[in-house]
Scaffold this active site. Structure first.
Site: not given
Ligand code: AMP
Length: 284
Positions: A48-49, A51, A201
Protein backbone atom coordinates in the site's frame (compact mmCIF):
# COMPACT_ATOMS: atom_id res chain seq x y z
CA UNK A 1 19.80 22.11 -26.62
CA UNK A 2 23.23 22.69 -25.11
CA UNK A 3 24.77 19.69 -23.53
CA UNK A 4 27.25 19.85 -20.71
CA UNK A 5 30.70 18.76 -21.78
CA UNK A 6 31.26 15.12 -21.21
CA UNK A 7 27.54 14.33 -21.39
CA UNK A 8 26.83 11.35 -23.53
CA UNK A 9 23.24 10.86 -24.51
CA UNK A 10 22.18 7.32 -23.74
CA UNK A 11 19.15 5.42 -24.90
CA UNK A 12 19.72 2.79 -22.24
CA UNK A 13 16.44 1.95 -20.51
CA UNK A 14 16.37 1.95 -16.71
CA UNK A 15 17.04 -1.60 -15.61
CA UNK A 16 13.96 -3.59 -14.64
CA UNK A 17 13.12 -4.93 -11.19
CA UNK A 18 14.44 -8.46 -10.73
CA UNK A 19 12.72 -11.03 -8.57
CA UNK A 20 15.18 -13.10 -6.56
CA UNK A 21 14.30 -16.30 -4.66
CA UNK A 22 17.54 -17.40 -3.01
CA UNK A 23 20.09 -15.87 -0.65
CA UNK A 24 23.00 -17.04 -2.83
CA UNK A 25 21.59 -15.44 -5.96
CA UNK A 26 20.91 -12.16 -4.16
CA UNK A 27 24.43 -12.07 -2.69
CA UNK A 28 25.94 -12.75 -6.12
CA UNK A 29 23.84 -9.98 -7.71
CA UNK A 30 24.74 -7.47 -4.97
CA UNK A 31 28.48 -8.20 -4.83
CA UNK A 32 29.45 -6.10 -7.87
CA UNK A 33 27.18 -3.26 -6.64
CA UNK A 34 28.73 -2.80 -3.21
CA UNK A 35 30.69 0.28 -4.26
CA UNK A 36 27.39 2.23 -4.12
CA UNK A 37 24.90 2.75 -1.32
CA UNK A 38 22.45 -0.12 -0.82
CA UNK A 39 19.02 0.50 0.76
CA UNK A 40 16.81 -2.30 2.12
CA UNK A 41 13.06 -2.16 2.70
CA UNK A 42 11.81 -5.25 4.58
CA UNK A 43 8.10 -5.99 3.99
CA UNK A 44 5.52 -8.74 4.13
CA UNK A 45 4.01 -7.62 0.81
CA UNK A 46 0.42 -6.65 -0.09
CA UNK A 47 1.82 -3.20 -0.83
CA UNK A 48 0.00 0.00 0.00
CA UNK A 49 1.08 3.64 -0.04
CA UNK A 50 2.93 3.14 3.28
CA UNK A 51 5.22 0.55 1.70
CA UNK A 52 5.63 2.71 -1.40
CA UNK A 53 6.68 5.68 0.74
CA UNK A 54 9.43 3.54 2.28
CA UNK A 55 10.51 2.39 -1.20
CA UNK A 56 10.64 5.99 -2.43
CA UNK A 57 12.78 7.07 0.54
CA UNK A 58 15.16 4.18 -0.16
CA UNK A 59 15.20 5.00 -3.89
CA UNK A 60 16.08 8.66 -3.21
CA UNK A 61 18.97 7.76 -0.94
CA UNK A 62 20.50 4.65 -2.53
CA UNK A 63 22.18 3.47 -5.70
CA UNK A 64 20.65 0.02 -5.28
CA UNK A 65 17.30 -0.73 -3.62
CA UNK A 66 16.37 -4.17 -2.34
CA UNK A 67 12.82 -4.79 -1.14
CA UNK A 68 12.21 -8.04 0.69
CA UNK A 69 8.80 -9.64 0.44
CA UNK A 70 8.46 -12.39 3.00
CA UNK A 71 5.50 -13.28 5.21
CA UNK A 72 7.69 -14.28 8.12
CA UNK A 73 6.04 -17.24 9.86
CA UNK A 74 8.06 -16.89 13.07
CA UNK A 75 6.57 -13.51 13.95
CA UNK A 76 3.01 -14.88 13.95
CA UNK A 77 1.68 -16.54 17.09
CA UNK A 78 -0.64 -19.56 17.21
CA UNK A 79 -4.15 -18.64 16.11
CA UNK A 80 -2.96 -15.44 14.38
CA UNK A 81 -3.55 -14.61 10.72
CA UNK A 82 -0.50 -16.26 9.05
CA UNK A 83 -2.66 -18.46 6.80
CA UNK A 84 -4.94 -15.68 5.65
CA UNK A 85 -2.38 -12.85 5.47
CA UNK A 86 -3.08 -10.97 2.20
CA UNK A 87 -0.68 -11.67 -0.63
CA UNK A 88 -0.47 -10.58 -4.26
CA UNK A 89 3.06 -11.00 -5.54
CA UNK A 90 2.22 -10.09 -9.16
CA UNK A 91 0.74 -6.75 -8.07
CA UNK A 92 3.64 -6.08 -5.67
CA UNK A 93 6.10 -6.77 -8.50
CA UNK A 94 4.34 -4.22 -10.73
CA UNK A 95 4.38 -1.61 -7.98
CA UNK A 96 8.05 -2.28 -7.23
CA UNK A 97 8.76 -1.89 -10.95
CA UNK A 98 6.92 1.44 -11.05
CA UNK A 99 9.03 2.67 -8.09
CA UNK A 100 12.27 1.74 -9.88
CA UNK A 101 13.26 -0.90 -7.32
CA UNK A 102 16.23 -3.05 -8.33
CA UNK A 103 15.61 -6.34 -6.51
CA UNK A 104 12.50 -7.88 -5.00
CA UNK A 105 13.76 -10.61 -2.68
CA UNK A 106 10.91 -13.11 -2.23
CA UNK A 107 12.34 -16.27 -0.67
CA UNK A 108 10.40 -19.36 0.49
CA UNK A 109 10.01 -20.16 4.20
CA UNK A 110 12.44 -23.10 3.70
CA UNK A 111 15.05 -20.77 2.20
CA UNK A 112 14.95 -18.55 5.30
CA UNK A 113 14.38 -21.29 7.89
CA UNK A 114 16.00 -24.46 6.58
CA UNK A 115 15.65 -27.73 8.48
CA UNK A 116 17.54 -27.54 11.77
CA UNK A 117 17.21 -23.77 12.23
CA UNK A 118 17.47 -23.01 15.97
CA UNK A 119 19.20 -19.67 16.58
CA UNK A 120 17.17 -16.62 17.58
CA UNK A 121 17.67 -12.94 18.28
CA UNK A 122 15.75 -12.32 21.50
CA UNK A 123 15.20 -8.70 22.51
CA UNK A 124 14.40 -8.48 26.23
CA UNK A 125 12.62 -5.54 27.90
CA UNK A 126 11.35 -3.92 24.71
CA UNK A 127 9.77 -7.12 23.47
CA UNK A 128 7.91 -7.79 26.72
CA UNK A 129 5.73 -4.65 26.81
CA UNK A 130 2.63 -3.59 24.81
CA UNK A 131 2.57 -5.74 21.63
CA UNK A 132 4.90 -8.21 23.34
CA UNK A 133 2.37 -8.91 26.11
CA UNK A 134 -0.26 -9.93 23.56
CA UNK A 135 2.21 -11.50 21.11
CA UNK A 136 4.94 -13.07 23.26
CA UNK A 137 7.09 -14.49 20.43
CA UNK A 138 6.43 -11.71 17.90
CA UNK A 139 9.52 -9.54 18.36
CA UNK A 140 11.84 -12.54 18.55
CA UNK A 141 10.58 -13.46 15.06
CA UNK A 142 10.86 -9.87 13.82
CA UNK A 143 14.36 -9.31 15.21
CA UNK A 144 15.61 -12.66 13.89
CA UNK A 145 14.33 -12.17 10.34
CA UNK A 146 15.60 -8.58 10.21
CA UNK A 147 19.10 -9.57 11.35
CA UNK A 148 19.10 -12.37 8.77
CA UNK A 149 18.04 -9.92 6.04
CA UNK A 150 20.68 -7.41 7.19
CA UNK A 151 23.35 -10.12 6.97
CA UNK A 152 22.23 -11.30 3.53
CA UNK A 153 21.81 -7.85 1.96
CA UNK A 154 24.41 -5.96 4.05
CA UNK A 155 22.61 -2.66 3.34
CA UNK A 156 23.95 0.78 4.22
CA UNK A 157 20.45 1.70 5.43
CA UNK A 158 17.17 -0.09 6.15
CA UNK A 159 13.80 1.67 6.11
CA UNK A 160 11.02 1.06 8.65
CA UNK A 161 7.65 2.66 9.28
CA UNK A 162 6.82 4.51 12.51
CA UNK A 163 3.36 2.89 12.14
CA UNK A 164 5.01 -0.04 13.93
CA UNK A 165 6.78 2.16 16.47
CA UNK A 166 7.63 -0.61 18.92
CA UNK A 167 9.04 -2.75 16.10
CA UNK A 168 11.18 0.19 15.00
CA UNK A 169 12.45 0.62 18.57
CA UNK A 170 13.23 -3.11 18.80
CA UNK A 171 15.19 -3.00 15.53
CA UNK A 172 17.13 0.10 16.57
CA UNK A 173 17.98 -1.53 19.92
CA UNK A 174 19.04 -4.79 18.24
CA UNK A 175 21.25 -3.02 15.72
CA UNK A 176 22.95 -1.08 18.54
CA UNK A 177 23.28 -4.08 20.85
CA UNK A 178 24.73 -6.36 18.16
CA UNK A 179 27.03 -3.67 16.69
CA UNK A 180 25.61 -3.90 13.18
CA UNK A 181 26.89 -1.30 10.75
CA UNK A 182 23.80 0.09 9.11
CA UNK A 183 21.54 3.08 9.51
CA UNK A 184 17.91 2.57 10.46
CA UNK A 185 15.79 5.15 8.68
CA UNK A 186 12.32 5.77 10.17
CA UNK A 187 9.47 6.88 7.92
CA UNK A 188 6.37 8.54 9.46
CA UNK A 189 2.99 6.80 9.17
CA UNK A 190 1.07 7.16 5.92
CA UNK A 191 -2.70 7.50 6.39
CA UNK A 192 -5.78 7.27 4.22
CA UNK A 193 -7.59 10.56 3.59
CA UNK A 194 -9.97 9.71 6.47
CA UNK A 195 -7.05 9.30 8.91
CA UNK A 196 -6.88 5.49 9.14
CA UNK A 197 -3.26 4.34 9.12
CA UNK A 198 -2.62 2.23 6.03
CA UNK A 199 -2.09 -1.42 6.83
CA UNK A 200 -2.24 -4.65 4.83
CA UNK A 201 -4.66 -5.87 7.52
CA UNK A 202 -7.20 -3.13 6.67
CA UNK A 203 -8.23 -5.48 3.83
CA UNK A 204 -9.87 -7.69 6.46
CA UNK A 205 -12.32 -4.94 7.50
CA UNK A 206 -15.91 -4.84 6.23
CA UNK A 207 -17.16 -1.33 5.36
CA UNK A 208 -18.97 -1.19 8.73
CA UNK A 209 -15.85 -2.33 10.61
CA UNK A 210 -13.74 0.22 8.77
CA UNK A 211 -15.98 2.99 10.13
CA UNK A 212 -15.50 1.63 13.64
CA UNK A 213 -11.72 1.41 13.04
CA UNK A 214 -11.62 5.15 12.37
CA UNK A 215 -12.21 5.65 16.10
CA UNK A 216 -8.57 4.62 16.63
CA UNK A 217 -6.79 7.56 14.89
CA UNK A 218 -9.45 9.94 16.19
CA UNK A 219 -9.01 8.77 19.78
CA UNK A 220 -5.21 9.08 19.47
CA UNK A 221 -5.55 12.60 18.06
CA UNK A 222 -7.77 13.54 21.02
CA UNK A 223 -5.19 12.06 23.38
CA UNK A 224 -2.36 14.04 21.79
CA UNK A 225 -4.48 17.19 22.01
CA UNK A 226 -5.15 16.51 25.71
CA UNK A 227 -1.41 16.10 26.27
CA UNK A 228 -0.78 19.47 24.62
CA UNK A 229 -3.33 21.04 26.98
CA UNK A 230 -1.70 19.49 30.05
CA UNK A 231 -4.21 16.61 30.29
CA UNK A 232 -3.81 12.83 30.39
CA UNK A 233 -3.37 11.41 26.89
CA UNK A 234 -3.88 7.79 27.92
CA UNK A 235 -7.13 8.41 29.84
CA UNK A 236 -8.48 10.64 27.05
CA UNK A 237 -7.70 8.09 24.33
CA UNK A 238 -9.09 5.22 26.39
CA UNK A 239 -12.36 6.99 27.10
CA UNK A 240 -12.78 7.97 23.41
CA UNK A 241 -12.24 4.32 22.41
CA UNK A 242 -14.65 3.09 25.08
CA UNK A 243 -17.45 5.17 23.59
CA UNK A 244 -17.39 2.94 20.48
CA UNK A 245 -19.13 -0.35 21.33
CA UNK A 246 -17.93 -2.00 18.10
CA UNK A 247 -14.33 -2.33 19.27
CA UNK A 248 -12.33 -3.77 22.15
CA UNK A 249 -9.40 -1.79 23.51
CA UNK A 250 -6.29 -3.91 24.06
CA UNK A 251 -3.91 -1.24 25.33
CA UNK A 252 -3.33 2.50 25.37
CA UNK A 253 0.08 3.72 26.51
CA UNK A 254 2.76 6.35 26.20
CA UNK A 255 6.23 5.01 25.45
CA UNK A 256 9.54 6.53 24.48
CA UNK A 257 10.21 5.01 21.09
CA UNK A 258 12.62 7.50 19.54
CA UNK A 259 10.69 10.22 21.41
CA UNK A 260 7.39 10.11 23.30
CA UNK A 261 4.56 8.43 21.38
CA UNK A 262 0.96 7.62 22.25
CA UNK A 263 0.13 4.07 21.18
CA UNK A 264 -3.00 1.95 21.10
CA UNK A 265 -4.19 -1.44 19.91
CA UNK A 266 -7.79 -2.42 19.30
CA UNK A 267 -9.74 -5.40 18.06
CA UNK A 268 -12.55 -4.85 15.55
CA UNK A 269 -14.35 -8.12 14.84
CA UNK A 270 -11.54 -10.57 14.04
CA UNK A 271 -9.05 -7.84 13.10
CA UNK A 272 -6.37 -6.38 15.38
CA UNK A 273 -5.28 -2.86 14.55
CA UNK A 274 -2.43 -0.82 16.01
CA UNK A 275 -1.64 2.85 15.60
CA UNK A 276 0.38 5.57 17.30
CA UNK A 277 1.24 9.23 17.04
CA UNK A 278 4.12 11.34 18.30
CA UNK A 279 3.43 13.49 21.34
CA UNK A 280 4.71 17.06 21.38
CA UNK A 281 8.43 17.06 20.69
CA UNK A 282 8.24 13.38 19.78
CA UNK A 283 8.27 13.53 15.97
CA UNK A 284 11.23 11.68 14.54
P1 AMP B 1 4.61 -4.92 6.75
O1 AMP B 1 4.57 -5.36 5.32
O2 AMP B 1 3.27 -4.64 7.34
O3 AMP B 1 5.49 -5.80 7.61
O4 AMP B 1 5.33 -3.51 6.74
C1 AMP B 1 6.57 -3.31 6.12
C2 AMP B 1 7.12 -1.97 6.53
O5 AMP B 1 6.19 -0.95 6.13
C3 AMP B 1 7.30 -1.83 8.05
O6 AMP B 1 8.49 -1.10 8.31
C4 AMP B 1 6.08 -1.04 8.45
O7 AMP B 1 6.27 -0.27 9.62
C5 AMP B 1 5.92 -0.13 7.24
N1 AMP B 1 4.54 0.38 7.17
C6 AMP B 1 3.39 -0.34 7.25
N2 AMP B 1 2.32 0.47 7.21
C7 AMP B 1 2.80 1.74 7.11
C8 AMP B 1 2.20 3.02 7.02
N3 AMP B 1 0.87 3.18 7.03
N4 AMP B 1 3.00 4.10 6.93
C9 AMP B 1 4.36 3.97 6.92
N5 AMP B 1 4.99 2.78 6.99
C10 AMP B 1 4.22 1.68 7.08
Amino acid sequence: MELEQGYEPSDEKPSDVKIVRTKDELRALLDPLRGGRIGLVPTMGAFHEGHLTLLRAARRESETVVCSLFVNPTQFGQGEDLERYPSNEARDLELARAEGIDFLFAPSAEEMYPHGFETWVEPERLSLELEGVLRPTHFRGVATICIKLFNIVRPDAAYFGAKDAQQLAVIERTVRDLDLELEIRPVETVRDSDGLALSSRNAYLSPAERKVALTLPRALALGAEAARDGGDPVATTRSALEQEPGLKTQYVAVADYGGPRLLAAIQVGKTRLIDNIPLKGGAR
